[in-house]
Design an enzyme around this catalytic site. Structure first.
Site, PDB file in Angstrom:
ATOM      1  N   TYR A 103       0.862  -1.180   0.000  1.00 16.32           N
ATOM      2  CA  TYR A 103       0.000   0.000   0.000  1.00 16.32           C
ATOM      3  C   TYR A 103       0.893   1.224   0.000  1.00 16.32           C
ATOM      4  O   TYR A 103       1.593   1.488   0.968  1.00 16.32           O
ATOM      5  CB  TYR A 103      -0.877  -0.062   1.233  1.00 16.32           C
ATOM      6  CG  TYR A 103      -1.856   1.052   1.344  1.00 16.32           C
ATOM      7  CD1 TYR A 103      -2.659   1.415   0.273  1.00 16.32           C
ATOM      8  CD2 TYR A 103      -1.990   1.740   2.536  1.00 16.32           C
ATOM      9  CE1 TYR A 103      -3.569   2.429   0.398  1.00 16.32           C
ATOM     10  CE2 TYR A 103      -2.902   2.759   2.663  1.00 16.32           C
ATOM     11  CZ  TYR A 103      -3.685   3.104   1.593  1.00 16.32           C
ATOM     12  OH  TYR A 103      -4.596   4.121   1.716  1.00 16.32           O
ATOM     13  N   ASP A 141      -6.607  14.705   9.580  1.00 12.41           N
ATOM     14  CA  ASP A 141      -6.515  13.344  10.106  1.00 12.41           C
ATOM     15  C   ASP A 141      -7.790  12.992  10.861  1.00 12.41           C
ATOM     16  O   ASP A 141      -8.186  13.683  11.796  1.00 12.41           O
ATOM     17  CB  ASP A 141      -5.305  13.248  11.034  1.00 12.41           C
ATOM     18  CG  ASP A 141      -5.320  12.003  11.889  1.00 12.41           C
ATOM     19  OD1 ASP A 141      -5.714  10.942  11.363  1.00 12.41           O
ATOM     20  OD2 ASP A 141      -4.941  12.102  13.065  1.00 12.41           O
ATOM     21  N   HIS A 155      -8.354   9.767  12.198  1.00 10.62           N
ATOM     22  CA  HIS A 155      -8.183   8.618  13.091  1.00 10.62           C
ATOM     23  C   HIS A 155      -8.281   9.121  14.528  1.00 10.62           C
ATOM     24  O   HIS A 155      -7.325   9.628  15.097  1.00 10.62           O
ATOM     25  CB  HIS A 155      -6.842   7.937  12.849  1.00 10.62           C
ATOM     26  CG  HIS A 155      -6.809   7.120  11.604  1.00 10.62           C
ATOM     27  ND1 HIS A 155      -6.804   7.694  10.369  1.00 10.62           N
ATOM     28  CD2 HIS A 155      -6.811   5.781  11.407  1.00 10.62           C
ATOM     29  CE1 HIS A 155      -6.789   6.730   9.451  1.00 10.62           C
ATOM     30  NE2 HIS A 155      -6.799   5.571  10.052  1.00 10.62           N
ATOM     31  N   LYS A 205      -8.468  17.606  17.457  1.00 11.28           N
ATOM     32  CA  LYS A 205      -7.751  16.959  16.358  1.00 11.28           C
ATOM     33  C   LYS A 205      -7.638  17.961  15.216  1.00 11.28           C
ATOM     34  O   LYS A 205      -8.550  18.092  14.396  1.00 11.28           O
ATOM     35  CB  LYS A 205      -8.487  15.699  15.887  1.00 11.28           C
ATOM     36  CG  LYS A 205      -8.258  14.509  16.812  1.00 11.28           C
ATOM     37  CD  LYS A 205      -8.694  13.197  16.184  1.00 11.28           C
ATOM     38  CE  LYS A 205      -7.885  12.846  14.956  1.00 11.28           C
ATOM     39  NZ  LYS A 205      -6.446  12.631  15.233  1.00 11.28           N
ATOM     40  N   TYR A 243     -11.234  -3.671   8.498  1.00  3.76           N
ATOM     41  CA  TYR A 243      -9.883  -3.487   9.051  1.00  3.76           C
ATOM     42  C   TYR A 243      -9.874  -2.392  10.112  1.00  3.76           C
ATOM     43  O   TYR A 243      -9.368  -2.562  11.221  1.00  3.76           O
ATOM     44  CB  TYR A 243      -8.904  -3.129   7.929  1.00  3.76           C
ATOM     45  CG  TYR A 243      -7.539  -2.743   8.439  1.00  3.76           C
ATOM     46  CD1 TYR A 243      -6.595  -3.708   8.734  1.00  3.76           C
ATOM     47  CD2 TYR A 243      -7.208  -1.412   8.658  1.00  3.76           C
ATOM     48  CE1 TYR A 243      -5.350  -3.364   9.237  1.00  3.76           C
ATOM     49  CE2 TYR A 243      -5.974  -1.052   9.160  1.00  3.76           C
ATOM     50  CZ  TYR A 243      -5.040  -2.028   9.449  1.00  3.76           C
ATOM     51  OH  TYR A 243      -3.820  -1.673   9.954  1.00  3.76           O
ATOM     52  N   HIS A 244     -10.440  -1.251   9.763  1.00  4.16           N
ATOM     53  CA  HIS A 244     -10.369  -0.108  10.660  1.00  4.16           C
ATOM     54  C   HIS A 244     -11.267  -0.267  11.874  1.00  4.16           C
ATOM     55  O   HIS A 244     -11.083   0.416  12.882  1.00  4.16           O
ATOM     56  CB  HIS A 244     -10.718   1.168   9.893  1.00  4.16           C
ATOM     57  CG  HIS A 244      -9.801   1.408   8.746  1.00  4.16           C
ATOM     58  ND1 HIS A 244     -10.087   0.988   7.476  1.00  4.16           N
ATOM     59  CD2 HIS A 244      -8.570   1.974   8.698  1.00  4.16           C
ATOM     60  CE1 HIS A 244      -9.077   1.303   6.681  1.00  4.16           C
ATOM     61  NE2 HIS A 244      -8.151   1.877   7.396  1.00  4.16           N
TER      62      HIS A 244
END
Length: 699
Positions: free
Chosen positions: A59, A576, A578, A572, A213-214
């Site tokens: 990736y 981003d 996450h 944040k 996945y996340h």
């Protein structure tokens, strides 16, 4: 420290490898076709018949389209068998590289693609009609696919022969990654617009990659990962049913693929994959009436767990990655069709090409040196495996029933988000208390210094000039294009968005006319509105207060001296999304008795300063996981000084090399946390101590 504890939730900040959102791309076999496997020969002198191995992917994407193109061609030469494109955060969220929110984010976690010229450069000398390309793109998936189609046409490719995947999974963006743009319902509409368009024009393209996945990276239990991913798939298929002819719907079901996570608990993860296979077959058969078994096959690729990579004794990560890969390759029934492995040193910073190569070689050794691919499933009939699979399926079905009772995944986003935050808090607490062992972190911590991490070149450093270069080329592109053609194409896109017409044809026209990613994004934002997803952090304390008595007493004491409850602003900045670490810090601070303020992701420095003024904050905690901590914090600290708020202590967490930590402290940042700082209670104590000498002493 584990890569996503507290403010140190470690986003895949890297130059060449962005693991958090690798797209699992299926191989080039016809839809649903598995390679024919003969029984393994028992006579060693006979020829052995092997399955074809899974796709080997890296990736990748960084700095500029030109630099990423060179990286792709180099990786293909090393034996990689498919491309997987990582885009930077402005591209993922529909902004041009010169937008205010893009500052410091350009080229950091992927490649910037602002227009057709960038896409041309990205695939220069790579024939798209011979390539299997996956793109980690969600909110802007229609746009990036439009650019890809436009480049393929320029190359003279037969568009109907293109093979690849767009991730195109918005629901998990609201739950974990945060690169959404619009509210859920119009986002779902664009997902199925892409699917319907590819059915008609790109029959070999996978239009949707359900990405669990996340979810695991955000703390999901295996049952939650199963249920939330499958609920997302059914939400998409329910919407898609109205956009394709009934006779074509089973084939569209067969084109849905998945991208999953494999953690360190090998047996559980292997059983989870077998449970996925069974549950997906069950849903396809019972919910959608799909009769052809090949359209019910669970097709998935995998990125093994990044959540458990550690900064302490990082060489141990090599073993973790190998064990996690076994969970998705040993069981033939549930074997991944594409595998990507993280680099061993991602908890430290940006991996080098050599680090990528090491992970690629791990896959190649497993596929080509061992005899794994010569045998049928090794676990069929194992009673322990069967019991675990049934247990996981039972738990997943219960969660699915709850979500269905709420009206489906779109309506249950807030519920799923809160469940993830709670599960992640429990995971972190178990590590802190030693109930979960992490070698080198909370047990067997004594060791020798690693020679692999020595020297100035142990990790890569992002190209400091990449953003300037990208913006200069973007301005040149704008000056040379036909503005009237761009306006006409964007007007057509605006009309399509407003009337319900499929957005793909107008997006392709805009791509060819020379529109930019930000211009496409602005049309979408205007048509559908912007959105800020739920944080999953309730204002009400949880019942996880055991062991917090001393900290709660300290918070009470300082609050009494302040004359009001200690106010902690969590933010944040940048693009981003996450937010796992910020959420866990906010939740723990709440449970420790602090008055928290956390409004979610994607805040500008001005918005953070305004919040600090409005809330009269005593301390500010910021999570920056895209590698943009230096420019963002430089801007923010200056704005705090201008607003007369320089007295408020600021703490920052992320993957931050020590040299950068020194620079942040020189700017006035009070504390810097990196992956080694996994004890959230220690961070809470630091916050109390930072407030007392600053505010209390002044009274």
């Amino acid at each position: 420290m584990l890569r996503r504890s507290g403010l140190t939730e470690v986003y895949c900040v890297r130059y060449t490898l962005h693991t958090c959102n690798f797209i699992a791309q299926l191989d080039s076999a016809p839809l649903g076709q598995q390679p024919t496997v003969e029984p393994a020969m028992t006579n060693a002198t006979q020829d052995r018949t092997k399955d074809r191995p899974w796709l080997f992917r890296t990736y990748a994407g960084h700095s500029t389209a030109k630099a990423s193109n060179a990286l792709y061609r180099g990786n293909l030469a090393k034996g990689q068998t498919g491309l997987s494109v990582a885009f930077d955060l402005p591209t993922q969220t529909g902004y041009d590289s010169d937008h205010e929110l893009s500052r410091g984010e350009v080229g950091k976690v992927g490649v910037p693609v602002a227009h057709l010229g960038d896409m041309r450069a990205l695939f220069d000398d790579i024939p798209l009609d011979q390539m299997n390309t996956s793109m980690t793109i969600n909110a802007t998936a229609p746009w990036l696919l439009a650019l890809y189609i436009a480049v393929a046409e320029e190359q003279g490719a037969d568009i109907s022969a293109l093979q690849g995947t767009v991730q195109n999974d918005i629901i998990k963006e609201y739950l974990s990654r945060g690169t959404y743009v619009c509210p859920p319902k119009p986002s779902m509409r664009m997902i199925t617009d892409v699917a319907a368009y590819t059915r008609e024009h790109l029959p070999k393209w996978n239009p949707m990659n359900i990405c669990s996945y996340h979810l695991q990276e955000a703390g999901a239990t295996p049952e939650q990962e199963l249920a939330f991913a499958l609920a997302t798939a059914t939400a998409v298929l329910d919407d898609l049913k109205g956009k394709v002819p009934a006779e074509h719907f089973p084939a569209m079901v067969g084109r849905i693929s998945f991208f999953v996570n494999a953690g360190i608990r090998f047996v559980t993860e292997m059983c989870k994959m077998r449970a996925f296979v069974d549950l997906w077959d069950e849903i396809c058969r019972e919910r959608y009436g799909v009769e052809d078994p090949k359209f019910r096959r669970f097709r998935y690729g995998v990125q093994v767990n990044s959540l458990g990579l550690t900064e302490q004794q990082p060489e141990n990560n090599v073993y973790r990655i190998l064990v996690e890969m076994l969970a998705v390759t040993l069981s033939k029934k549930a074997r991944a069709r594409a595998v990507q492995l993280p680099a061993w040193n991602e908890a430290l910073g940006l991996p080098r090409p050599w680090d990528q190569q090491w992970s690629l070689r791990m896959q190649q050794i497993m596929a080509f040196e061992t005899d794994l691919l010569e045998y049928d499933d090794l676990f069929d009939g194992n009673p322990a495996v069967d019991r675990k699979v049934e247990s996981l399926k039972e738990g997943a079905r219960a969660e699915l029933a709850t979500i269905d009772g709420m009206g489906g995944a779109v309506e249950a986003i807030e519920y799923m988000k809160s469940r993830l935050v709670e599960a992640n808090a429990e995971r972190i607490g178990d590590i802190e208390q030693g109930e979960t062992t992490v070698v080198g972190v909370n047990k067997f911590t004594t060791g020798e210094p690693s020679p692999l991490t020595a020297g100035d070149e142990a990790i890569m450093v992002a190209d400091a000039d990449a953003e300037r270069d990208q913006i200069e080329r973007l301005n040149a592109w704008r000056s040379e294009r036909d503005d009237s053609a761009v306006k006409e194409a964007l007007d057509e896109l605006r009309q399509a968005a407003a009337t319900g017409i499929n957005v793909m044809p107008a997006s392709i026209k805009a791509a060819k006319a020379g529109a930019t990613t930000g211009e496409w994004g602005n049309v979408v934002r205007t048509a559908f509105g912007q959105y800020r997803g739920p944080t999953g952090v309730s204002k009400n304390p949880s019942n996880r207060t055991e062991g917090l008595e001393n900290i709660r007493a300290a918070v009470d004491a300082v609050s009494d001296k302040l004359g009001r409850r200690l106010k902690f602003l969590v933010g944040k900045p940048g693009l981003d999304g996450h937010s796992n670490g910020a959420e866990q810090i906010a939740a723990r601070a709440r449970d420790c008795g602090m008055d928290i303020s956390y409004e979610g992701i994607r805040l500008t420095p001005d918005e953070i300063v305004s919040a600090a003024l409005e809330d009269d904050a005593h301390v500010i905690g910021l999570s920056i996981l895209s590698g943009s901590h230096i420019p963002l914090m430089g801007d923010l600290m200056e704005k705090l000084r201008t607003a007369g708020l320089a007295h408020i202590p600021v703490v920052v967490g992320g993957i931050i090399p020590e040299d950068d930590a020194d620079r942040l402290r020189a700017m006035g940042v009070a504390k810097v946390y990196t992956p080694k700082d996994f004890e959230l209670n220690r961070i809470m104590t630091d916050l109390v101590e930072l407030v007392e000498p600053q505010d209390v002493a002044a009274q």
